[in-house]
Design an enzyme around this catalytic site. Sequence first.
Site, PDB file in Angstrom:
ATOM      1  N   ASP A  65       0.937  -1.169  -0.119  1.00  0.00           N
ATOM      2  CA  ASP A  65       0.125   0.026  -0.061  1.00  0.00           C
ATOM      3  C   ASP A  65       0.933   1.170   0.105  1.00  0.00           C
ATOM      4  O   ASP A  65       1.659   1.391   1.213  1.00  0.00           O
ATOM      5  CB  ASP A  65      -0.956   0.020   1.290  1.00  0.00           C
ATOM      6  CG  ASP A  65      -1.786   1.194   1.320  1.00  0.00           C
ATOM      7  OD1 ASP A  65      -1.643   2.157   0.477  1.00  0.00           O
ATOM      8  OD2 ASP A  65      -2.672   1.112   2.155  1.00  0.00           O
ATOM      9  N   TYR A 158      -9.627  15.225  -6.761  1.00  0.00           N
ATOM     10  CA  TYR A 158      -8.611  14.418  -7.928  1.00  0.00           C
ATOM     11  C   TYR A 158      -7.992  15.478  -8.642  1.00  0.00           C
ATOM     12  O   TYR A 158      -6.650  15.221  -8.590  1.00  0.00           O
ATOM     13  CB  TYR A 158      -9.599  13.548  -8.998  1.00  0.00           C
ATOM     14  CG  TYR A 158      -8.777  12.715  -9.793  1.00  0.00           C
ATOM     15  CD1 TYR A 158      -8.119  11.648  -9.302  1.00  0.00           C
ATOM     16  CD2 TYR A 158      -8.659  13.224 -11.075  1.00  0.00           C
ATOM     17  CE1 TYR A 158      -7.578  10.776 -10.107  1.00  0.00           C
ATOM     18  CE2 TYR A 158      -8.165  12.422 -11.949  1.00  0.00           C
ATOM     19  CZ  TYR A 158      -7.329  11.273 -11.544  1.00  0.00           C
ATOM     20  OH  TYR A 158      -6.547  10.260 -12.389  1.00  0.00           O
ATOM     21  N   LYS A 162      -3.838  15.851  -8.409  1.00  0.00           N
ATOM     22  CA  LYS A 162      -3.027  15.779  -9.368  1.00  0.00           C
ATOM     23  C   LYS A 162      -2.104  16.952  -9.818  1.00  0.00           C
ATOM     24  O   LYS A 162      -0.909  16.816 -10.453  1.00  0.00           O
ATOM     25  CB  LYS A 162      -3.979  15.389 -10.548  1.00  0.00           C
ATOM     26  CG  LYS A 162      -4.228  13.801 -10.568  1.00  0.00           C
ATOM     27  CD  LYS A 162      -3.228  12.806 -10.349  1.00  0.00           C
ATOM     28  CE  LYS A 162      -3.842  11.379 -10.525  1.00  0.00           C
ATOM     29  NZ  LYS A 162      -2.709  10.414 -10.322  1.00  0.00           N
ATOM     30  N   THR A 193     -10.392   2.367 -19.953  1.00  0.00           N
ATOM     31  CA  THR A 193     -10.000   1.360 -18.929  1.00  0.00           C
ATOM     32  C   THR A 193     -11.443   1.181 -18.165  1.00  0.00           C
ATOM     33  O   THR A 193     -12.631   1.554 -18.276  1.00  0.00           O
ATOM     34  CB  THR A 193      -9.066   1.773 -17.737  1.00  0.00           C
ATOM     35  OG1 THR A 193      -9.729   3.210 -17.210  1.00  0.00           O
ATOM     36  CG2 THR A 193      -8.035   2.516 -18.479  1.00  0.00           C
TER      37      THR A 193
END
Length: 283
Positions: A65, A158, A162, A193
């Site tokens: 992890d 997110y 990033k 994906t």
Amino acid sequence: MSLSGKSILVTGGGSGIGAGIAAKLAAEGAAVTVVGRTAQRLAAAAASIAEAYPDAPPVRVHVADITDEEQTAGAVAAAAQHGGGLHGTVACAGGNETIGPVTQIDTAAWKRTVDLNVNGTMFTVKYAAAELVRAGGGAIVAISSIAASNTHRWFGAYGVTKSAVDHLVRLAADELGPSGVRVNGIRPGLIRTDLVAPILTSAELSADYQENTPLGRVGETSDVADLASFLLGDSSTWITGQVINVDGGQCLRRGPDFASMLEPIFGADGLRGVVERSGAEGN
């Protein structure tokens, strides 16, 4: 096999973009170690690569992890042992648990996303860079997102995290250049994906992406993998500190409009930040 003899670590290598990059690197002769939290998923990815490229070096699986600093250090050490040293690293592990208006973000989910995308990438760079410096040089590639360069409304942590990855790339490249370590980033756009399957199956969202993508198609994991391979290889030794969009040109226009998906959940007012005043706020 332009990466023959190189040992490369790929975090998040069990699925999606990470698995695609691992396959590309193995096909080019690298000794790849894939890292992730799920042993079964990593093993399946390694088996798939072995089947597709039987002449490639075997892919090693290491469960860790990356939000745990000690486990990340162990993953880097394992990759170095697997390949007789470490020559490159792809920091691909990441994700997002916060979808919705900023006024309704779940704080615990925000913190988990920051931990994964920012701290996890930092731990990966921290220990991989030290190994590369000891080896006399190498390359690191961090996987960012178009959400870092173009706002994605209601994507919560997110894009913010990033953006932090992008700055870490530039910072590390500046610091590590004198030791022969190059650090670059890739900002994928919409890549086919399992994670983006809901987008691809939505006629409205798919049309919105196509409208804002000059090249007019969905990206494939191979599009990202090809650039990652180049940045890790010997043809890019004068490139560092760059964050390159692989998005069909979408960065030239705007981010996606997820209103059609999220308005039924939060309501039109909710999407523009309206929330009920709590008792504490009224005091």
